[in-house]
Motif scaffolding. Structure first.
Motif, PDB file in Angstrom:
ATOM      1  N   SER A 183      -1.711 -16.862  28.041  1.00 28.09           N
ATOM      2  CA  SER A 183      -2.050 -18.343  27.464  1.00 28.09           C
ATOM      3  C   SER A 183      -3.081 -18.652  26.396  1.00 28.09           C
ATOM      4  O   SER A 183      -3.133 -19.508  25.634  1.00 28.09           O
ATOM      5  CB  SER A 183      -2.276 -19.072  28.779  1.00 28.09           C
ATOM      6  OG  SER A 183      -3.484 -18.771  29.116  1.00 28.09           O
ATOM      7  N   GLN A 211      -0.590 -24.641  23.578  1.00 30.70           N
ATOM      8  CA  GLN A 211      -1.404 -23.821  24.542  1.00 30.70           C
ATOM      9  C   GLN A 211      -1.541 -24.067  26.078  1.00 30.70           C
ATOM     10  O   GLN A 211      -1.538 -23.452  26.920  1.00 30.70           O
ATOM     11  CB  GLN A 211      -2.708 -23.484  23.627  1.00 30.70           C
ATOM     12  CG  GLN A 211      -3.515 -22.392  24.292  1.00 30.70           C
ATOM     13  CD  GLN A 211      -5.053 -22.257  23.434  1.00 30.70           C
ATOM     14  OE1 GLN A 211      -5.255 -22.872  22.671  1.00 30.70           O
ATOM     15  NE2 GLN A 211      -5.652 -21.141  23.841  1.00 30.70           N
ATOM     16  N   VAL A 255       1.621 -23.749  28.153  1.00 26.29           N
ATOM     17  CA  VAL A 255       1.662 -22.394  28.466  1.00 26.29           C
ATOM     18  C   VAL A 255       0.659 -22.214  29.597  1.00 26.29           C
ATOM     19  O   VAL A 255       1.300 -21.617  30.730  1.00 26.29           O
ATOM     20  CB  VAL A 255       1.335 -21.290  27.375  1.00 26.29           C
ATOM     21  CG1 VAL A 255       1.436 -19.969  28.042  1.00 26.29           C
ATOM     22  CG2 VAL A 255       2.125 -21.500  26.221  1.00 26.29           C
ATOM     23  N   LEU A 256      -0.276 -22.476  29.694  1.00 35.38           N
ATOM     24  CA  LEU A 256      -1.426 -22.368  30.675  1.00 35.38           C
ATOM     25  C   LEU A 256      -1.201 -23.261  31.706  1.00 35.38           C
ATOM     26  O   LEU A 256      -0.986 -22.829  32.947  1.00 35.38           O
ATOM     27  CB  LEU A 256      -2.636 -22.815  30.283  1.00 35.38           C
ATOM     28  CG  LEU A 256      -3.847 -22.674  31.520  1.00 35.38           C
ATOM     29  CD1 LEU A 256      -4.340 -21.266  31.689  1.00 35.38           C
ATOM     30  CD2 LEU A 256      -5.089 -23.709  31.260  1.00 35.38           C
ATOM     31  N   GLY A 314      -0.161 -18.480  23.410  1.00 31.71           N
ATOM     32  CA  GLY A 314      -0.902 -19.663  23.265  1.00 31.71           C
ATOM     33  C   GLY A 314      -1.531 -20.030  21.717  1.00 31.71           C
ATOM     34  O   GLY A 314      -1.311 -20.957  21.082  1.00 31.71           O
TER      35      GLY A 314
END
Lengths: 820, 77
Positions: free
Chosen positions: A293, A462, A465-466, A298
Motif C-alpha cells: 500500500s 493509496q 489500497v490501504l 499505492g
C-alpha cells in the motif's frame, strides 16, 4: 406510516453484514453528533417507508461506555418501532446478555440468530422454538453471510412493529431480586410497558438514568437490604443474576455436540499468537501491507493521479514506444554534445552554434558554417553510452554525418505514440488559453482549483489500497490479535496496540495513517492516535530531509535517521504528556477485548468498508483542503508591485512574502526568523515537498530536482548547521499538510478537538525546535541569553508534563456501604 | 486468596467473587465473568501481558492489572 427499526447486537455478531444485506446501497453514513462513533442509517430494500438504524456494536446497555450510552439514548428517545437484535448463534450465551436487557425496554423485539450455517456445521443444535418461548419474542434463524432467513426476520420485525407486541420473557431473575423489583415497580409512576426497565435502572442506581428520573424515596431501603443479603452491589447482583438465568436457558435450548479437540480458529490462533511466532508473523503481515500500500501499488497509483490525471497526461498504450523514442532522442542529443566538445578541443569556435541550437529556430547559416569548418577539419568524436548506474557500456564514434542526423532529430511528442490522454490541468490550461481567458482566471482554475482538487484526490488511491487491507484484517479477526500482541508496549503511552498501524502507515502518508485510526475502539485512544500519528515523517517530508542533509550537512549519514528517531520520540513523549491531561483522563475502565473467531471475510463487506472510508475522506476533508489550496495560491500569486495590486511574476513579490516578512520574528528564537524560511514553511502546508520547490523559487532557480540540489549552495549560505536543523525539525513535526489536517478534522468530528490537535502540534514542534536551537547554541559556545532561558524553561515544562502525576477523574460514585 | 492474576495458562478456574465497584467491575461482569462462571486461561501474549481467557465459549483478552479483582478457585479438568 413510516417504520423505524433499530439494529442492535454485539460487535462481531455479523451486524454489518446484515445491515448491508438489508439496505443494499441505500445507506447514509455519518457520525453521532460530536463524537467519533460512526452512525449508519439506511432504507430497507424493497420497502418504501422502513428505516433501519444500525446502532454501534455493544455488549450491554450500561452507562459506562460511549457506544452503550448512544445506543440506549437512541432506543429510549427516538420512538423505535422495533428492535432487530442480531445474536451470534455460535456464541449464544454472551450475546443473549444484551438481548435480556433489550427485552425490558418496552419496545417490540425480534431476535435474529445469526451464523446458523456455522452452528449447523459444528453439529450443535439450537432449539429456536424453545428460545422464542423463553425470550417471549419471535426468534428467527438466519445466516447474514449466506443470505438465508433474512426476509423472514424482516417480516417478523415489521409484523411486531405493526402489532406492537411487547416482549414478555419467561426468563426471570432470582426470587429475591424479582420481589425487590416488583416493590419498586409498585412505587413508580410510568407507562406500564416500561415500568420494569425503570425499576431495574433504579435498582442498579444507574448513574445516567437517575440523572433524569428521580428514584422513589422508598426504593433505597429495598435495594440496600438486597445488597446486604447478597453481599454485593446492586448493579453486580443484577448482572450475575442475568447471566445465571441465561446459563439456565442455554442449558435447555442448546445441544452442544461433544467437542472434539480444537476448532480451526483455535488452531490458527495457536500459531498466530504463539509466544515465539507471534511477533515474526506480525512483522511479515505488516511488511506486506506496507510494501503493497505504501511502496508499490499505492505509489504507482498516486503518482499516476498526481502526474498523469492532474498533471500533463498519460499513455493508455504506446507508453513504452514513447519512452524508447525519448531515450533515442536523448542519445542523439548526447552525440551533438560530444561532437561539439570535440570541435571545441580541435580549436573550432563553437560559441555561435551552441547559442543558435538553444534557440527555437536555429540560424541555418551558422549551422552550415560550422558544418563546413568541421568537415574541413575532418572531425570525429566519440560518445559514451551509459547504463542506468552510469557505467559506460559502449563507445560510439560520431562522424559528421552522424552529427547532422542528430541535429535533425526532433523531440518526440507524447501524443504521437499510442493513445495519449492529456491530464486535467494540461487540458484546462490549453482549453482556457484557446478561449482567451485572462491570466488570473486560468491561474485560479489550473493552479488553484485543479491543483487543490488534485491534492484531495491524489491520495485517495493509496488510501483505498490501504483500507482494503485494513478491512480484510478487521473482518478476518487478525486486527484484534495485533492489539493483543502489542498492547503491552502501547498502553504505556495511553495508546492502543492498534495504534501501531496508523503510525506505520503514517511513515508513508499521514492521511491514510490518520484515517486508519478508525479501527481503534476506545475513543480516547483513537483521538490521541489521530493527534500524534503525523509526527512520523511521511514520504513528502523526505525531500525536505534530503535538502537539509545535502545542502547544509554535506549528506552526513545521521540526519535522516535522526528525523525518524525524533518522530518516534515525539510520539512517545506526546503520549506520555497527553494521557495525563484532563481531557484524556477517563473513568478507570478495564481493557477488555473480544478475540473473535477467525473467518474468511466476504469480498462485498471488505470493498464496501474500503469505499466508505475513502468516500468519507473526500466528502469531509475535501472542502478544507480545497479552500486552503486556493487561499495559498492567491496569496502567492497576487501582490503589490509598482503597477499596483495584481498578479506577480513569482512568489517573492506575492502577498505571502509580505506575510512571511511580518511573522518571521516568531521563528527567530528557533534560529530561522527569515521571511524566505517562513514562506517555505507556509507553502509546506499544501504539501511538505513544496518547501523544496519554494526554496528554489525564492533563491532564483527555475526548476529544482526532488532534493533541491540546485539551491544547496544558496541555502547553505542562509542557514547555520543548527538553524537548518531546527528548520527541519519544525517543518517535520508542525501540523502536516492541509490534506492531513482535513483527515484529522474528519476523524475528530469536533471543531474543538481538531483545533486542539493542530494547536498541540504547532506548540510541540515549536518547543522542540526551541530547545534544540537554544541548548545547541549554548553547547556550541554561545552566551546565555533570554532565548537560552526560554529554551531551558521549555525543556523543564516538557519534563514536568511527562513526569507529573496523572489527572484522576473524581469518581462520581454514590456512597454505597460496600462490603469489600 | 487466589486471583485470576495468579493462574497459569492451561488452568481452569471458577470465579468465586469480584471485588471493587463501578465501571471497572461492571464491564468485566458484562463480558460474562460473573460468580460461578468457569474460565480457561488459554495463553499469555508474547510480551507477557495481556492474557487470553476462554469464558462462556468465547475468547476474551484481559490486562493483568485489571484482573486482581477477580477471586478464583481451581476446578478439576
Amino acid at each position: 406510516m413510516s417504520i423505524k427499526i433499530a439494529l442492535a447486537g454485539n460487535p462481531n455478531s455479523g451486524k454489518t453484514t446484515l445491515f448491508n444485506a438489508l439496505t443494499g446501497s441505500n445507506q447514509f453514513i455519518g457520525n453521532w453528533p460530536g463524537v467519533t462513533v460512526e452512525k449508519k442509517e439506511g432504507k430497507l430494500k424493497g420497502y418504501k417507508d422502513v428505516k433501519i438504524m444500525d446502532l454501534p456494536g455493544i455488549y450491554s446497555l450500561s452507562p459506562y461506555s460511549l457506544e452503550e450510552v448512544i445506543s440506549r439514548n437512541y432506543l429510549l428517545n427516538e420512538q423505535t418501532d422495533c428492535i432487530l437484535n442480531i445474536v451470534d448463534g455460535s456464541n449464544l450465551e454472551r450475546n443473549l446478555f444484551l438481548t435480556a436487557q433489550l427485552l425490558e425496554l418496552g419496545i417490540p423485539v425480534v431476535v435474529a440468530v445469526n451464523m446458523m450455517d456455522v452452528v449447523d456445521k459444528s453439529g450443535d443444535v439450537i432449539n429456536i422454538q424453545e428460545l422464542s418461548t423463553h425470550l417471549g419474542c419471535p426468534v428467527i434463524p438466519i445466516s447474514a453471510l449466506k443470505g438465508t432467513g433474512i426476509q423472514d426476520a424482516v417480516k417478523a420485525a415489521l409484523n411486531a412493529a405493526e402489532k406492537l407486541t411487547i416482549p414478555s420473557p419467561l426468563m426471570k431473575l432470582s426470587g429475591k431480586v424479582e420481589a425487590a423489583l416488583a416493590s419498586i415497580v409498585s412505587m413508580i409512576d410510568a407507562p406500564s410497558f416500561i415500568k420494569r426497565f425503570y425499576a431495574v435502572k433504579i435498582f442498579e442506581r444507574d448513574s445516567k438514568f437517575v440523572e433524569t428520573y428521580k428514584a422513589p424515596s422508598g426504593a433505597e431501603a429495598i435495594i440496600a437490604s438486597v445488597e446486604k443479603e447478597f453481599d454485593d452491589d446492586s448493579e453486580s447482583i443484577i448482572t450475575t443474576d442475568r447471566y445465571r438465568a441465561i446459563s439456565k436457558l442455554i442449558g435447555s435450548v442448546l445441544k452442544k455436540k461433544k467437542s472434539v479437540g480444537l476448532s480451526i480458529s483455535d488452531k490458527i490462533d495457536r500459531v498466530v499468537t504463539n509466544r515465539f511466532l507471534a511477533l515474526p508473523i506480525f512483522a511479515v503481515v505488516i511488511f506486506i501491507i506496507y510494501f503493497v500500500s505504501v511502496t508499490t501499488v499505492g505509489t504507482w497509483v498516486t503518482d499516476w493521479t498526481n502526474d498523469g490525471l492532474f498533471g500533463d497526461g498519460w499513455h493508455l498504450t504506446g507508453g513504452e514506444a514513447y519512452e524508447a523514442a525519448v531515450g533515442d532522442y536523448e542519445g542523439e542529443g548526447a552525440k551533438v554534445e560530444a561532437y561539439l566538445a570535440a570541435a571545441d578541443k580541435a580549436g573550432i569556435d563553437t560559441a555561435g552554434i551552441s547559442e543558435t541550437l538553444e534557440a527555437e529556430e536555429p540560424n541555418e547559416e551558422v549551422v552550415s558554417g560550422f558544418i563546413k569548418e568541421a568537415s574541413a577539419a575532418n572531425l570525429t568524436a566519440e560518445t559514451e553510452i551509459k547504463d542506468e548506474d552510469g557505467n559506460v557500456t559502449e563507445t560510439l564514434p560520431v562522424s559528421l554525418a552522424d552529427f547532422e542526423t542528430a541535429l535533425a532529430a526532433e523531440e518526440p511528442a507524447p501524443e504521437e505514440f499510442g493513445v495519449w490522454v492529456p491530464g486535467i490541468s494540461a487540458l484546462a490550461a490549453s482549453g482556457l488559453g484557446a478561449i482567451g481567458t485572462s491570466e488570473w482566471l486560468s491561474g485560479l482554475v489550473v493552479d488553484g482549483i485543479i491543483a487543490g482538487v488534485g491534492a484531495v484526490i491524489g491520495f485517495v488511491p493509496q488510501m483505498l489500497v490501504l483500507f482494503l487491507f485494513l478491512a480484510a484484517l478487521e473482518a478476518c479477526g487478525y486486527m484484534a490479535r495485533i492489539a493483543f500482541i502489542l498492547d503491552r508496549i502501547f498502553r504505556r503511552f495511553g495508546l492502543s496496540g492498534k495504534s501501531f498501524i496508523p503510525m506505520l502507515v503514517g511513515t508513508g502518508c499521514g492521511i491514510p495513517g490518520v484515517m486508519a485510526s478508525r479501527t481503534i475502539e476506545n475513543e480516547k485512544e483513537r483521538r490521541m492516535t489521530v493527534m500524534i500519528t503525523t509526527f512520523m515523517p511521511c514520504g513528502a517530508k523526505l525531500p525536505v530531509i534530503a535538502l537539509i542533509s545535502g545542502a547544509v550537512f554535506g549528506g552526513v549519514w545521521w540526519v535522516a535517521p535522526s528525523a525518524y528517531f525524533l518522530g518516534v520520540f515525539s510520539v512517545v513523549i506526546s503520549g506520555l504528556m497527553l494521557k495525563k491531561m484532563r481531557m484524556f483522563a477517563s473513568d478507570p475502565s478495564p481493557f477488555l477485548m473480544e478475540l473473535p473467531a477467525y473467518h474468511v471475510p466476504t469480498v462485498e463487506n471488505v470493498l464496501r468498508s474500503m469505499w466508505e472510508r475513502g468516500w468519507s475522506f473526500i466528502k469531509k476533508a475535501g472542502t478544507l483542503i480545497l479552500i486552503s489550496a486556493i487561499l495559498i495560491w492567491f496569496l502567492s500569486s497576487f501582490g503589490f508591485t509598482e503597477g499596483g495590486f495584481g498578479m506577480v511574476e513569482d512568489l517573492s513579490q506575492g502577498l505571502l512574502a509580505n506575510i512571511g516578512g511580518a511573522i518571521a520574528w516568531i521563528f527567530a528564537p528557533l534560529g530561522f526568523g527569515t521571511w524566505d524560511a517562513t514562506v517555505a514553511t507556509i507553502t509546506g502546508l499544501i504539501a511538505k515537498e513544496n518547501v523544496v520547490g519554494t526554496m528554489g523559487v525564492l533563491y532564483g532557480v527555475a526548476e529544482v530536482s526532488e532534493n533541491g540540489e540546485e539551491v544547496w549552495a544558496t541555502f547553505a549560505s542562509h542557514f547555520t548547521l543548527l538553524s537548518a536543523y531546527t528548520f527541519l525539525v519544525f517543518n517535520l513535526y508542525c501540523p502536516p499538510c492541509f490534506a492531513a489536517m482535513g483527515a484529522i478534522k474528519r476523524e475528530m468530528n469536533n471543531t474543538k478537538w481538531f483545533l486542539f490537535a493542530i494547536g498541540y502540534q504547532i506548540l510541540f514542534a515549536y518547543l522542540l525546535a526551541l530547545i534544540i536551537f537554544q541548548l545547541g547554541s549554548l553547547i556550541g559556545g554561545g552566551a546565555f541569553t533570554v532565548g537560552s532561558f526560554f529554551g531551558f524553561a521549555a525543556l523543564i515544562f516538557i519534563i514536568f508534563m511527562v513526569a507529573r502525576p496523572k489527572f484522576r477523574k473524581p469518581t462520581q460514585l454514590r456512597d454505597v456501604s460496600q462490603t469489600v | 486468596m487466589q486471583t485470576l492474576k495468579d493462574v497459569k495458562p492451561g488452568q481452569k478456574v471458577k470465579v468465586v467473587k469480584l471485588y471493587g465497584h463501578g465501571p471497572m467491575k461492571k464491564r468485566i461482569m458484562d463480558m460474562g465473568i460473573t460468580v460461578d462462571s468457569e474460565l480457561f486461561i488459554r495463553k499469555v501474549a508474547p510480551l507477557g501481558d495481556p492474557i487470553e481467557v476462554n469464558v462462556r465459549g468465547y475468547e476474551l483478552s484481559l490486562r493483568k492489572s485489571d484482573i486482581d479483582i477477580i477471586e478464583v478457585e481451581e476446578v478439576a479438568g
